[in-house]
Design a protein around this motif. Structure first.
Motif, mmCIF file in Angstrom:
data_model
loop_
_atom_site.group_PDB
_atom_site.id
_atom_site.type_symbol
_atom_site.label_atom_id
_atom_site.label_comp_id
_atom_site.label_asym_id
_atom_site.label_seq_id
_atom_site.Cartn_x
_atom_site.Cartn_y
_atom_site.Cartn_z
ATOM 1 N N ASP A 1 0.856 -1.187 0.000
ATOM 2 C CA ASP A 1 0.000 0.000 0.000
ATOM 3 C C ASP A 1 0.892 1.237 0.000
ATOM 4 O O ASP A 1 2.070 1.168 0.369
ATOM 5 N N GLU A 2 0.307 2.390 -0.355
ATOM 6 C CA GLU A 2 1.060 3.639 -0.301
ATOM 7 C C GLU A 2 1.658 3.809 1.091
ATOM 8 O O GLU A 2 1.003 3.536 2.094
ATOM 9 N N GLY A 3 2.913 4.234 1.118
ATOM 10 C CA GLY A 3 3.606 4.448 2.376
ATOM 11 C C GLY A 3 4.332 3.222 2.910
ATOM 12 O O GLY A 3 5.135 3.339 3.829
ATOM 13 N N ASP A 4 4.057 2.032 2.356
ATOM 14 C CA ASP A 4 4.761 0.816 2.778
ATOM 15 C C ASP A 4 6.227 0.881 2.341
ATOM 16 O O ASP A 4 6.607 1.672 1.483
ATOM 17 N N LEU A 5 7.026 0.007 2.936
ATOM 18 C CA LEU A 5 8.446 -0.084 2.623
ATOM 19 C C LEU A 5 8.702 -1.265 1.695
ATOM 20 O O LEU A 5 8.259 -2.379 1.962
ATOM 21 N N VAL A 6 9.423 -1.024 0.600
ATOM 22 C CA VAL A 6 9.792 -2.057 -0.368
ATOM 23 C C VAL A 6 11.303 -2.258 -0.272
ATOM 24 O O VAL A 6 12.063 -1.303 -0.360
#
Length: 67
Positions: A15-20
């Motif tokens: 989701d937006e704001g998650d860390l990849v």
């Protein structure tokens, strides 16, 4: 890796704001796509030359040339 493939999985799994995290950064396709999809990201690459080359992508993104 094609941009479309990385973008698909980033959008599907996060989701937006998650860390990849990309432990094999290479030319940083994953980081670039994560940035475009409003995700935070960390990329690891042993070869500093790849990191230097990937900066070109981010310059284009910051100038608004890539959406």
């Amino acid at each position: 890796m094609p941009l479309e493939l990385a973008s698909f999985f980033i959008e599907f799994l996060t989701d937006e704001g998650d860390l990849v995290l990309d432990p094999f950064g290479g030319s940083n396709t994953t980081g670039f796509c994560a940035e475009r999809k409003k995700r935070k990201w960390i990329s690891i690459e042993v070869n500093a030359n790849y990191g230097e080359q990937s900066k070109i992508r981010f310059e284009e993104l910051r100038r608004g040339e890539v959406k």
